[in-house]
Write a protein that holds these residues in place. Structure first.
Motif, PDB file in Angstrom:
ATOM      1  N   MET A   1       0.674  -1.108   0.039  1.00  0.00           N
ATOM      2  CA  MET A   1      -0.180  -0.060   0.078  1.00  0.00           C
ATOM      3  C   MET A   1       0.803   1.271   0.192  1.00  0.00           C
ATOM      4  O   MET A   1       1.893   1.206   0.700  1.00  0.00           O
ATOM      5  CB  MET A   1      -0.983   0.049   1.142  1.00  0.00           C
ATOM      6  N   SER A   2       0.503   2.208  -0.913  1.00  0.00           N
ATOM      7  CA  SER A   2       1.211   3.406  -0.961  1.00  0.00           C
ATOM      8  C   SER A   2       1.109   4.327   0.150  1.00  0.00           C
ATOM      9  O   SER A   2       0.187   4.424   0.994  1.00  0.00           O
ATOM     10  CB  SER A   2       1.050   4.216  -2.128  1.00  0.00           C
ATOM     11  N   LEU A   5      -2.080   6.397   0.087  1.00  0.00           N
ATOM     12  CA  LEU A   5      -3.242   5.564   0.652  1.00  0.00           C
ATOM     13  C   LEU A   5      -3.269   5.430   2.106  1.00  0.00           C
ATOM     14  O   LEU A   5      -4.245   5.630   2.785  1.00  0.00           O
ATOM     15  CB  LEU A   5      -3.331   4.205  -0.017  1.00  0.00           C
ATOM     16  N   TRP A  43      -2.207  14.367  -4.190  1.00  0.00           N
ATOM     17  CA  TRP A  43      -1.332  13.324  -4.059  1.00  0.00           C
ATOM     18  C   TRP A  43      -1.957  11.744  -4.483  1.00  0.00           C
ATOM     19  O   TRP A  43      -1.068  11.255  -5.098  1.00  0.00           O
ATOM     20  CB  TRP A  43      -0.788  13.311  -2.511  1.00  0.00           C
ATOM     21  N   LEU A  44      -2.991  11.407  -4.068  1.00  0.00           N
ATOM     22  CA  LEU A  44      -3.622  10.115  -4.689  1.00  0.00           C
ATOM     23  C   LEU A  44      -3.794  10.370  -6.106  1.00  0.00           C
ATOM     24  O   LEU A  44      -3.521   9.360  -6.736  1.00  0.00           O
ATOM     25  CB  LEU A  44      -4.840  10.209  -3.719  1.00  0.00           C
ATOM     26  N   GLY A  45      -4.337  11.347  -6.534  1.00  0.00           N
ATOM     27  CA  GLY A  45      -4.182  11.512  -8.137  1.00  0.00           C
ATOM     28  C   GLY A  45      -3.061  11.327  -8.838  1.00  0.00           C
ATOM     29  O   GLY A  45      -2.835  10.577  -9.657  1.00  0.00           O
ATOM     30  N   HIS A  46      -2.064  11.825  -8.174  1.00  0.00           N
ATOM     31  CA  HIS A  46      -0.658  11.795  -8.980  1.00  0.00           C
ATOM     32  C   HIS A  46      -0.310  10.256  -8.959  1.00  0.00           C
ATOM     33  O   HIS A  46       0.528   9.768  -9.798  1.00  0.00           O
ATOM     34  CB  HIS A  46       0.350  12.681  -7.979  1.00  0.00           C
ATOM     35  N   VAL A  47      -0.405   9.616  -7.772  1.00  0.00           N
ATOM     36  CA  VAL A  47       0.456   8.125  -7.488  1.00  0.00           C
ATOM     37  C   VAL A  47      -0.562   7.236  -8.164  1.00  0.00           C
ATOM     38  O   VAL A  47      -0.330   6.392  -8.769  1.00  0.00           O
ATOM     39  CB  VAL A  47       0.349   7.979  -6.106  1.00  0.00           C
ATOM     40  N   HIS A  48      -2.047   7.368  -8.018  1.00  0.00           N
ATOM     41  CA  HIS A  48      -2.786   6.466  -8.335  1.00  0.00           C
ATOM     42  C   HIS A  48      -3.736   6.535  -9.599  1.00  0.00           C
ATOM     43  O   HIS A  48      -4.427   5.705 -10.064  1.00  0.00           O
ATOM     44  CB  HIS A  48      -3.911   5.772  -7.310  1.00  0.00           C
ATOM     45  N   GLY A  49      -3.716   7.799 -10.138  1.00  0.00           N
ATOM     46  CA  GLY A  49      -4.440   8.171 -11.326  1.00  0.00           C
ATOM     47  C   GLY A  49      -5.820   8.660 -11.317  1.00  0.00           C
ATOM     48  O   GLY A  49      -6.089   8.913 -10.102  1.00  0.00           O
ATOM     49  N   VAL A  52      -9.318   6.975  -9.123  1.00  0.00           N
ATOM     50  CA  VAL A  52      -8.810   6.936  -7.690  1.00  0.00           C
ATOM     51  C   VAL A  52      -9.248   8.374  -7.355  1.00  0.00           C
ATOM     52  O   VAL A  52      -9.948   8.568  -6.370  1.00  0.00           O
ATOM     53  CB  VAL A  52      -7.645   6.335  -7.078  1.00  0.00           C
ATOM     54  N   CYS A  56     -12.330   9.714  -4.822  1.00  0.00           N
ATOM     55  CA  CYS A  56     -11.917  10.221  -3.447  1.00  0.00           C
ATOM     56  C   CYS A  56     -12.627  11.730  -3.552  1.00  0.00           C
ATOM     57  O   CYS A  56     -12.843  12.163  -2.209  1.00  0.00           O
ATOM     58  CB  CYS A  56     -10.374  10.347  -3.295  1.00  0.00           C
TER      59      CYS A  56
END
Length: 84
Positions: A1-2, A5, A43-49, A52, A56
């Motif tokens: 898990m990143s 997350l 941050w979530l959008g950058h890491v997971h697209g 996600v 969120c």
């Protein structure tokens, strides 16, 4: 898990604990959560697209719909009532 997350999970736990507080004590932690939400979403959008990010974003808007309505009304120049 990143790390994004894990941070999002802690943010959700903090939001849940804030919701359990009496209304008069929710303002400061709720505002802090509302201010940190865009950073966490980015941050979530950058890491997971984008998918996600969209999910969120829908969750954050759902959780903070009343404060967001209040701030939008204030931006339009209205004087909405604050709950006691």
């Amino acid at each position: 898990m990143s790390a994004a997350l894990v941070t999002a999970c802690f943010w959700v736990l903090a939001a849940t604990l804030t919701a359990l507080l009496p209304m008069r004590r929710q303002y400061v932690p709720g505002l802090a959560l509302l201010v940190t939400a865009p950073v966490l979403l980015a941050w979530l959008g950058h890491v997971h697209g984008g998918a996600v990010f969209g999910l969120c974003l829908a969750a954050v808007v759902s959780m903070f719909r009343n404060p967001l309505k209040y701030f939008l009304a204030r931006l339009r120049g209205a004087q909405p009532e604050r709950p006691e």
